[in-house]
Scaffold this motif. Sequence first.
Motif, PDB file in Angstrom:
ATOM      1  N   ILE A 116      40.357  48.864  28.973  1.00  0.00           N
ATOM      2  CA  ILE A 116      39.511  49.507  29.971  1.00  0.00           C
ATOM      3  C   ILE A 116      38.585  50.517  29.308  1.00  0.00           C
ATOM      4  CG2 ILE A 116      39.574  51.180  31.858  1.00  0.00           C
ATOM      5  CD1 ILE A 116      39.950  48.442  32.878  1.00  0.00           C
ATOM      6  N   PHE A 117      39.121  51.264  28.337  1.00  0.00           N
ATOM      7  CA  PHE A 117      38.309  52.250  27.636  1.00  0.00           C
ATOM      8  C   PHE A 117      37.188  51.592  26.845  1.00  0.00           C
ATOM      9  CE2 PHE A 117      41.169  55.491  28.819  1.00  0.00           C
ATOM     10  CZ  PHE A 117      40.632  56.714  28.439  1.00  0.00           C
ATOM     11  N   THR A 118      37.486  50.441  26.269  1.00  0.00           N
ATOM     12  CA  THR A 118      36.533  49.814  25.349  1.00  0.00           C
ATOM     13  C   THR A 118      35.626  48.806  26.039  1.00  0.00           C
ATOM     14  OG1 THR A 118      38.264  50.031  23.663  1.00  0.00           O
ATOM     15  CG2 THR A 118      36.348  48.685  23.110  1.00  0.00           C
ATOM     16  N   TYR A 119      36.210  47.964  26.883  1.00  0.00           N
ATOM     17  CA  TYR A 119      35.452  46.892  27.539  1.00  0.00           C
ATOM     18  C   TYR A 119      35.787  46.908  29.031  1.00  0.00           C
ATOM     19  CZ  TYR A 119      35.511  45.354  22.658  1.00  0.00           C
ATOM     20  OH  TYR A 119      35.429  45.295  21.287  1.00  0.00           O
ATOM     21  N   ALA A 120      35.182  47.820  29.770  1.00  0.00           N
ATOM     22  CA  ALA A 120      35.531  47.994  31.185  1.00  0.00           C
ATOM     23  C   ALA A 120      35.188  46.758  32.003  1.00  0.00           C
ATOM     24  CB  ALA A 120      34.824  49.220  31.747  1.00  0.00           C
ATOM     25  N   ARG A 121      33.959  46.276  31.883  1.00  0.00           N
ATOM     26  CA  ARG A 121      33.534  45.125  32.686  1.00  0.00           C
ATOM     27  C   ARG A 121      34.336  43.876  32.334  1.00  0.00           C
ATOM     28  NH1 ARG A 121      28.863  43.944  35.558  1.00  0.00           N
ATOM     29  NH2 ARG A 121      28.397  41.719  35.772  1.00  0.00           N
ATOM     30  N   GLN A 122      34.531  43.646  31.032  1.00  0.00           N
ATOM     31  CA  GLN A 122      35.271  42.460  30.610  1.00  0.00           C
ATOM     32  C   GLN A 122      36.732  42.526  31.054  1.00  0.00           C
ATOM     33  OE1 GLN A 122      33.233  44.255  28.856  1.00  0.00           O
ATOM     34  NE2 GLN A 122      31.738  42.953  27.819  1.00  0.00           N
ATOM     35  N   ALA A 123      37.308  43.729  31.028  1.00  0.00           N
ATOM     36  CA  ALA A 123      38.704  43.874  31.454  1.00  0.00           C
ATOM     37  C   ALA A 123      38.860  43.584  32.943  1.00  0.00           C
ATOM     38  CB  ALA A 123      39.195  45.283  31.128  1.00  0.00           C
ATOM     39  N   ILE A 124      37.877  43.991  33.731  1.00  0.00           N
ATOM     40  CA  ILE A 124      37.937  43.711  35.176  1.00  0.00           C
ATOM     41  C   ILE A 124      37.898  42.215  35.420  1.00  0.00           C
ATOM     42  CG2 ILE A 124      36.705  43.970  37.359  1.00  0.00           C
ATOM     43  CD1 ILE A 124      35.817  46.725  36.418  1.00  0.00           C
ATOM     44  N   TRP A 125      36.949  41.523  34.770  1.00  0.00           N
ATOM     45  CA  TRP A 125      36.844  40.084  34.964  1.00  0.00           C
ATOM     46  C   TRP A 125      38.073  39.359  34.419  1.00  0.00           C
ATOM     47  CZ3 TRP A 125      34.200  37.740  38.347  1.00  0.00           C
ATOM     48  CH2 TRP A 125      32.948  38.203  38.732  1.00  0.00           C
ATOM     49  N   PHE A 126      38.628  39.853  33.322  1.00  0.00           N
ATOM     50  CA  PHE A 126      39.839  39.236  32.784  1.00  0.00           C
ATOM     51  C   PHE A 126      40.984  39.329  33.787  1.00  0.00           C
ATOM     52  CE2 PHE A 126      43.917  39.796  30.606  1.00  0.00           C
ATOM     53  CZ  PHE A 126      44.003  38.592  29.929  1.00  0.00           C
ATOM     54  N   SER A 127      41.130  40.497  34.427  1.00  0.00           N
ATOM     55  CA  SER A 127      42.193  40.661  35.418  1.00  0.00           C
ATOM     56  C   SER A 127      41.999  39.711  36.596  1.00  0.00           C
ATOM     57  CB  SER A 127      42.227  42.105  35.912  1.00  0.00           C
ATOM     58  OG  SER A 127      42.452  42.998  34.845  1.00  0.00           O
ATOM     59  N   ILE A 128      40.768  39.582  37.041  1.00  0.00           N
ATOM     60  CA  ILE A 128      40.493  38.723  38.197  1.00  0.00           C
ATOM     61  C   ILE A 128      40.822  37.266  37.882  1.00  0.00           C
ATOM     62  CG2 ILE A 128      38.636  37.826  39.647  1.00  0.00           C
ATOM     63  CD1 ILE A 128      37.369  40.591  39.544  1.00  0.00           C
ATOM     64  N   TRP A 129      40.312  36.772  36.747  1.00  0.00           N
ATOM     65  CA  TRP A 129      40.543  35.368  36.423  1.00  0.00           C
ATOM     66  C   TRP A 129      41.979  35.100  35.960  1.00  0.00           C
ATOM     67  CZ3 TRP A 129      37.634  31.920  38.364  1.00  0.00           C
ATOM     68  CH2 TRP A 129      36.285  32.168  38.586  1.00  0.00           C
ATOM     69  N   ALA A 130      42.650  36.125  35.422  1.00  0.00           N
ATOM     70  CA  ALA A 130      44.062  35.947  35.075  1.00  0.00           C
ATOM     71  C   ALA A 130      44.899  35.730  36.330  1.00  0.00           C
ATOM     72  CB  ALA A 130      44.562  37.173  34.301  1.00  0.00           C
ATOM     73  N   ASN A 131      44.578  36.459  37.409  1.00  0.00           N
ATOM     74  CA  ASN A 131      45.288  36.236  38.667  1.00  0.00           C
ATOM     75  C   ASN A 131      45.042  34.827  39.198  1.00  0.00           C
ATOM     76  OD1 ASN A 131      46.471  38.764  38.809  1.00  0.00           O
ATOM     77  ND2 ASN A 131      44.713  39.670  39.827  1.00  0.00           N
ATOM     78  N   ALA A 132      43.800  34.354  39.078  1.00  0.00           N
ATOM     79  CA  ALA A 132      43.502  32.991  39.521  1.00  0.00           C
ATOM     80  C   ALA A 132      44.290  31.973  38.701  1.00  0.00           C
ATOM     81  CB  ALA A 132      41.998  32.732  39.406  1.00  0.00           C
ATOM     82  N   ALA A 133      44.388  32.198  37.388  1.00  0.00           N
ATOM     83  CA  ALA A 133      45.147  31.278  36.537  1.00  0.00           C
ATOM     84  C   ALA A 133      46.639  31.305  36.894  1.00  0.00           C
ATOM     85  CB  ALA A 133      44.939  31.652  35.068  1.00  0.00           C
ATOM     86  N   LEU A 134      47.166  32.471  37.186  1.00  0.00           N
ATOM     87  CA  LEU A 134      48.579  32.564  37.558  1.00  0.00           C
ATOM     88  C   LEU A 134      48.860  31.848  38.874  1.00  0.00           C
ATOM     89  CD1 LEU A 134      49.412  36.265  36.589  1.00  0.00           C
ATOM     90  CD2 LEU A 134      50.203  34.179  35.464  1.00  0.00           C
ATOM     91  N   LEU A 135      47.958  31.978  39.843  1.00  0.00           N
ATOM     92  CA  LEU A 135      48.141  31.264  41.109  1.00  0.00           C
ATOM     93  C   LEU A 135      48.100  29.751  40.902  1.00  0.00           C
ATOM     94  CD1 LEU A 135      45.968  33.435  43.535  1.00  0.00           C
ATOM     95  CD2 LEU A 135      48.453  33.141  43.586  1.00  0.00           C
ATOM     96  N   THR A 136      47.170  29.299  40.058  1.00  0.00           N
ATOM     97  CA  THR A 136      47.092  27.861  39.775  1.00  0.00           C
ATOM     98  C   THR A 136      48.360  27.372  39.069  1.00  0.00           C
ATOM     99  OG1 THR A 136      44.684  28.076  39.561  1.00  0.00           O
ATOM    100  CG2 THR A 136      45.701  26.095  38.669  1.00  0.00           C
ATOM    101  N   ALA A 137      48.832  28.154  38.085  1.00  0.00           N
ATOM    102  CA  ALA A 137      50.060  27.774  37.384  1.00  0.00           C
ATOM    103  C   ALA A 137      51.252  27.766  38.330  1.00  0.00           C
ATOM    104  CB  ALA A 137      50.300  28.745  36.231  1.00  0.00           C
ATOM    105  N   LEU A 138      51.287  28.713  39.278  1.00  0.00           N
ATOM    106  CA  LEU A 138      52.376  28.740  40.246  1.00  0.00           C
ATOM    107  C   LEU A 138      52.400  27.457  41.074  1.00  0.00           C
ATOM    108  CD1 LEU A 138      54.651  30.195  41.781  1.00  0.00           C
ATOM    109  CD2 LEU A 138      52.873  31.224  43.235  1.00  0.00           C
ATOM    110  N   GLY A 139      51.223  26.992  41.495  1.00  0.00           N
ATOM    111  CA  GLY A 139      51.170  25.756  42.268  1.00  0.00           C
ATOM    112  C   GLY A 139      51.626  24.553  41.466  1.00  0.00           C
ATOM    113  N   LEU A 140      51.175  24.466  40.214  1.00  0.00           N
ATOM    114  CA  LEU A 140      51.549  23.315  39.390  1.00  0.00           C
ATOM    115  C   LEU A 140      53.045  23.318  39.077  1.00  0.00           C
ATOM    116  CD1 LEU A 140      48.531  23.296  36.903  1.00  0.00           C
ATOM    117  CD2 LEU A 140      48.914  21.799  38.879  1.00  0.00           C
ATOM    118  N   VAL A 141      53.584  24.492  38.723  1.00  0.00           N
ATOM    119  CA  VAL A 141      55.013  24.579  38.410  1.00  0.00           C
ATOM    120  C   VAL A 141      55.856  24.291  39.649  1.00  0.00           C
ATOM    121  CG1 VAL A 141      56.841  26.164  37.688  1.00  0.00           C
ATOM    122  CG2 VAL A 141      54.657  26.141  36.467  1.00  0.00           C
TER     123      VAL A 141
END
Length: 304
Positions: A113-138
């Motif tokens: 967050i200190f170094t790459y604020a914008r990138q960290a926000i987008w990473f968190s958003i898309w990581a949640n999307a990936a986790l939801l997709t993995a939850l469905g597949l598993v």
Amino acid sequence: MGADDALMEEQGQGLLRSPSPLDKPPECYAFPMFQGDCDEHVEPAPIPRSAYQDLPWAVAFLANTALLIGLLAWLGRKPDMSSEANFNVYVLFAIGLSAGCALLLSALYLFLIFTYARQAIWFSIWANAALLTALGLVSFGCGYVYTGIVACLVVPLYLFWINSIQNRIQLATEMISICISVLRKFPAIHGVTAGFLVLSFGFVLAWSWTAYSLFDQLNYHPGHKWTVAGWLFFSLMWGLYVLQYVHHLTIAGTVSSWYFDPTEPGSPIRQALQRSSTQLFGTACFGGLVIATLETLEAVARCC
């Protein structure tokens, strides 16, 4: 000397001055949509600095905490760590390992967050999307059809939410940049946060010891266990929320002093901590009481 010359001389000496934008309250600059109200702003009567807000709720919280401490002093006993008590060293090790991993991940995310604020926000958003997709597949792979269907329904909604908030990422980035500026200017905030974490840990430890000792005594009076359990849960929630809100008021007071009155003498962190633990402590207790009551009612409803 004419009237106009006299007026000009007074203005030159600083006796009269035209209205300045600085005469308006700070919210006029933070929220331009209220500009019309600010043009007719009337300065409210100042609140005395010695005024204590919501004092009865602070007294009630301190009395409840004193009751917990009194029970701990009266009934406190050393927990039985023998094998008969079902205490498992591996469970304690797992808890400590989980806590350590959580601290490391939190520190890593704070660095991002200190170094790459914008990138960290987008990473968190898309990581949640990936986790939801993995939850469905598993879920489908393990035969949990209903969980997989729910995950498949949530993923499109989440993608729609991402599309709707992507134009607000810049605002979030700027807000994070402001917070980073405050943290860099006042690094003692980290110490305040660590101190409140230690206080929370100590409160949970004392509460756990009290609950263990109290239930050990209630083995002879099983009819009162549910009542005592409800009060203990309420006391735990109330104490933790009060500590959380006092910490929040301290950080918010520091940021407010930095933003609205940067020339104020003294340490803003010390002053904010003093206000939140004295004048505003009752307000934190009242807010914690409301949330703790709702949490307790929800827990009772789930158990019934």
